[in-house]
Design a protein around this motif. Structure first.
Motif, PDB file in Angstrom:
ATOM      1  N   VAL A 149      26.039 -23.031 -31.546  1.00 16.84           N
ATOM      2  CA  VAL A 149      25.372 -23.476 -30.022  1.00 16.84           C
ATOM      3  C   VAL A 149      23.933 -23.154 -30.337  1.00 16.84           C
ATOM      4  N   ASP A 150      23.380 -22.308 -30.941  1.00 15.39           N
ATOM      5  CA  ASP A 150      22.066 -22.010 -31.136  1.00 15.39           C
ATOM      6  C   ASP A 150      21.593 -22.935 -32.393  1.00 15.39           C
ATOM      7  N   ASP A 151      22.619 -23.132 -33.292  1.00 10.95           N
ATOM      8  CA  ASP A 151      22.035 -24.072 -34.409  1.00 10.95           C
ATOM      9  C   ASP A 151      22.040 -25.714 -33.446  1.00 10.95           C
ATOM     10  N   SER A 152      22.910 -26.056 -32.592  1.00  3.20           N
ATOM     11  CA  SER A 152      22.777 -27.219 -31.949  1.00  3.20           C
ATOM     12  C   SER A 152      21.599 -27.207 -31.266  1.00  3.20           C
ATOM     13  N   LEU A 153      21.309 -26.525 -30.283  1.00  2.00           N
ATOM     14  CA  LEU A 153      20.083 -26.203 -29.456  1.00  2.00           C
ATOM     15  C   LEU A 153      18.907 -26.272 -30.569  1.00  2.00           C
ATOM     16  N   ASP A 154      18.621 -25.757 -31.789  1.00  3.76           N
ATOM     17  CA  ASP A 154      17.680 -25.673 -32.437  1.00  3.76           C
ATOM     18  C   ASP A 154      17.455 -27.230 -32.932  1.00  3.76           C
ATOM     19  N   ARG A 155      18.549 -27.823 -33.531  1.00  3.86           N
ATOM     20  CA  ARG A 155      18.301 -29.132 -33.955  1.00  3.86           C
ATOM     21  C   ARG A 155      17.987 -29.970 -32.927  1.00  3.86           C
ATOM     22  N   ALA A 156      18.425 -29.875 -31.692  1.00  3.21           N
ATOM     23  CA  ALA A 156      17.925 -30.820 -30.659  1.00  3.21           C
ATOM     24  C   ALA A 156      16.384 -30.525 -29.982  1.00  3.21           C
ATOM     25  N   PHE A 157      16.188 -29.442 -29.968  1.00  2.00           N
ATOM     26  CA  PHE A 157      14.796 -29.080 -29.614  1.00  2.00           C
ATOM     27  C   PHE A 157      13.838 -29.490 -30.528  1.00  2.00           C
ATOM     28  N   MET A 158      14.212 -29.412 -32.162  1.00  2.00           N
ATOM     29  CA  MET A 158      13.211 -29.908 -33.231  1.00  2.00           C
ATOM     30  C   MET A 158      13.266 -31.282 -33.205  1.00  2.00           C
ATOM     31  N   ALA A 159      14.428 -31.877 -32.893  1.00  2.00           N
ATOM     32  CA  ALA A 159      14.197 -33.539 -32.884  1.00  2.00           C
ATOM     33  C   ALA A 159      13.463 -33.978 -31.713  1.00  2.00           C
ATOM     34  N   LEU A 160      13.366 -33.169 -30.592  1.00  2.00           N
ATOM     35  CA  LEU A 160      12.536 -33.749 -29.492  1.00  2.00           C
ATOM     36  C   LEU A 160      11.093 -33.159 -29.482  1.00  2.00           C
ATOM     37  N   HIS A 180      23.169 -45.378 -28.686  1.00  4.53           N
ATOM     38  CA  HIS A 180      23.328 -44.812 -27.266  1.00  4.53           C
ATOM     39  C   HIS A 180      22.919 -43.433 -27.151  1.00  4.53           C
ATOM     40  N   LEU A 181      22.425 -43.307 -26.013  1.00  2.00           N
ATOM     41  CA  LEU A 181      21.874 -41.793 -25.649  1.00  2.00           C
ATOM     42  C   LEU A 181      23.245 -41.161 -25.110  1.00  2.00           C
ATOM     43  N   ASP A 182      23.310 -39.835 -25.546  1.00  2.00           N
ATOM     44  CA  ASP A 182      24.448 -39.053 -25.376  1.00  2.00           C
ATOM     45  C   ASP A 182      24.106 -38.037 -24.095  1.00  2.00           C
ATOM     46  N   ALA A 183      24.362 -38.426 -22.878  1.00  2.00           N
ATOM     47  CA  ALA A 183      23.836 -37.825 -21.771  1.00  2.00           C
ATOM     48  C   ALA A 183      24.478 -36.579 -21.775  1.00  2.00           C
ATOM     49  N   ALA A 184      25.503 -36.142 -22.252  1.00  2.00           N
ATOM     50  CA  ALA A 184      26.378 -35.053 -22.281  1.00  2.00           C
ATOM     51  C   ALA A 184      25.380 -33.852 -23.045  1.00  2.00           C
ATOM     52  N   ARG A 192      10.858 -38.332 -28.640  1.00  3.52           N
ATOM     53  CA  ARG A 192      11.019 -38.396 -27.076  1.00  3.52           C
ATOM     54  C   ARG A 192      10.887 -39.795 -26.557  1.00  3.52           C
ATOM     55  N   ALA A 193       9.987 -40.521 -26.931  1.00  2.00           N
ATOM     56  CA  ALA A 193       9.898 -41.985 -26.428  1.00  2.00           C
ATOM     57  C   ALA A 193      11.291 -42.705 -26.604  1.00  2.00           C
ATOM     58  N   ILE A 194      11.892 -42.667 -27.871  1.00  2.00           N
ATOM     59  CA  ILE A 194      13.136 -43.329 -28.030  1.00  2.00           C
ATOM     60  C   ILE A 194      14.123 -42.876 -27.185  1.00  2.00           C
ATOM     61  N   GLU A 205      20.314 -38.493 -34.499  1.00  2.00           N
ATOM     62  CA  GLU A 205      21.661 -38.686 -34.327  1.00  2.00           C
ATOM     63  C   GLU A 205      22.166 -37.203 -34.875  1.00  2.00           C
ATOM     64  N   GLN A 206      21.607 -36.694 -35.856  1.00  2.00           N
ATOM     65  CA  GLN A 206      21.963 -35.616 -36.457  1.00  2.00           C
ATOM     66  C   GLN A 206      21.925 -34.306 -35.530  1.00  2.00           C
ATOM     67  N   ALA A 207      20.922 -34.434 -34.499  1.00  2.00           N
ATOM     68  CA  ALA A 207      20.730 -33.484 -33.591  1.00  2.00           C
ATOM     69  C   ALA A 207      21.919 -33.597 -32.297  1.00  2.00           C
ATOM     70  N   GLY A 208      22.745 -34.759 -32.659  1.00  2.00           N
ATOM     71  CA  GLY A 208      23.681 -34.863 -31.646  1.00  2.00           C
ATOM     72  C   GLY A 208      23.226 -35.395 -30.115  1.00  2.00           C
ATOM     73  N   LEU A 209      21.924 -36.136 -30.325  1.00  2.00           N
ATOM     74  CA  LEU A 209      21.413 -36.608 -29.016  1.00  2.00           C
ATOM     75  C   LEU A 209      21.805 -38.102 -28.775  1.00  2.00           C
ATOM     76  N   VAL A 210      22.052 -38.761 -29.858  1.00  2.00           N
ATOM     77  CA  VAL A 210      22.294 -40.163 -29.806  1.00  2.00           C
ATOM     78  C   VAL A 210      23.553 -40.553 -30.707  1.00  2.00           C
ATOM     79  N   THR A 211      24.263 -41.821 -30.526  1.00  2.00           N
ATOM     80  CA  THR A 211      25.316 -42.269 -31.219  1.00  2.00           C
ATOM     81  C   THR A 211      24.946 -43.847 -31.392  1.00  2.00           C
ATOM     82  N   ARG A 212      25.684 -44.141 -32.602  1.00  2.00           N
ATOM     83  CA  ARG A 212      25.627 -45.582 -32.635  1.00  2.00           C
ATOM     84  C   ARG A 212      26.951 -46.227 -32.714  1.00  2.00           C
TER      85      ARG A 212
END
Length: 113
Positions: free
Chosen positions: A6-17, A75-79, A23-25, A58-65
């Protein structure tokens, strides 16, 4: 998912953002799926650079293709965003409780003065 995952996932997401282009994407994708070409339109960077930004998201799990004939919409992953806002809200609520306690203590102290 374990605590470390969970921590790794959060880290990747926040680093991506942390990047304004990413963020604009995400903001654009919140209105609906788009292709790389469509996502690249407002930026003064190459489509390859936009593709790299999408790969980070995509690696951060925020979008999918997906594949739609010749198109590959993103596509944005709303979850995933919900998980981020849930994490933020937990700490925001803790901070608000602390401020309310402080306000109550200050009001009580002013009432005694």
């Amino acid at each position: 998912m374990g605590r470390g995952e969970v921590d790794d996932s959060l880290d990747r997401a926040f680093m991506a953002l942390a990047d304004p282009v990413r963020r604009a994407i995400v903001a654009r994708l919140s209105r609906g799926p788009a292709t790389v070409n469509e996502l690249a339109e407002p930026f003064q960077i190459t489509k390859q650079a936009v593709s790299r930004h999408i790969a980070v998201l995509e690696q951060a799990g925020l979008v999918t293709r997906t594949r739609d004939a010749q198109r590959r919409p993103v596509h944005l992953d709303a979850a995933a965003l919900e998980r981020l806002t849930g994490w933020i809200d937990r700490y925001r609520l803790d901070a608000e409780r602390n401020y309310r306690r402080l306000d109550a203590l200050l009001a009580e102290k002013e009432g005694r003065s």
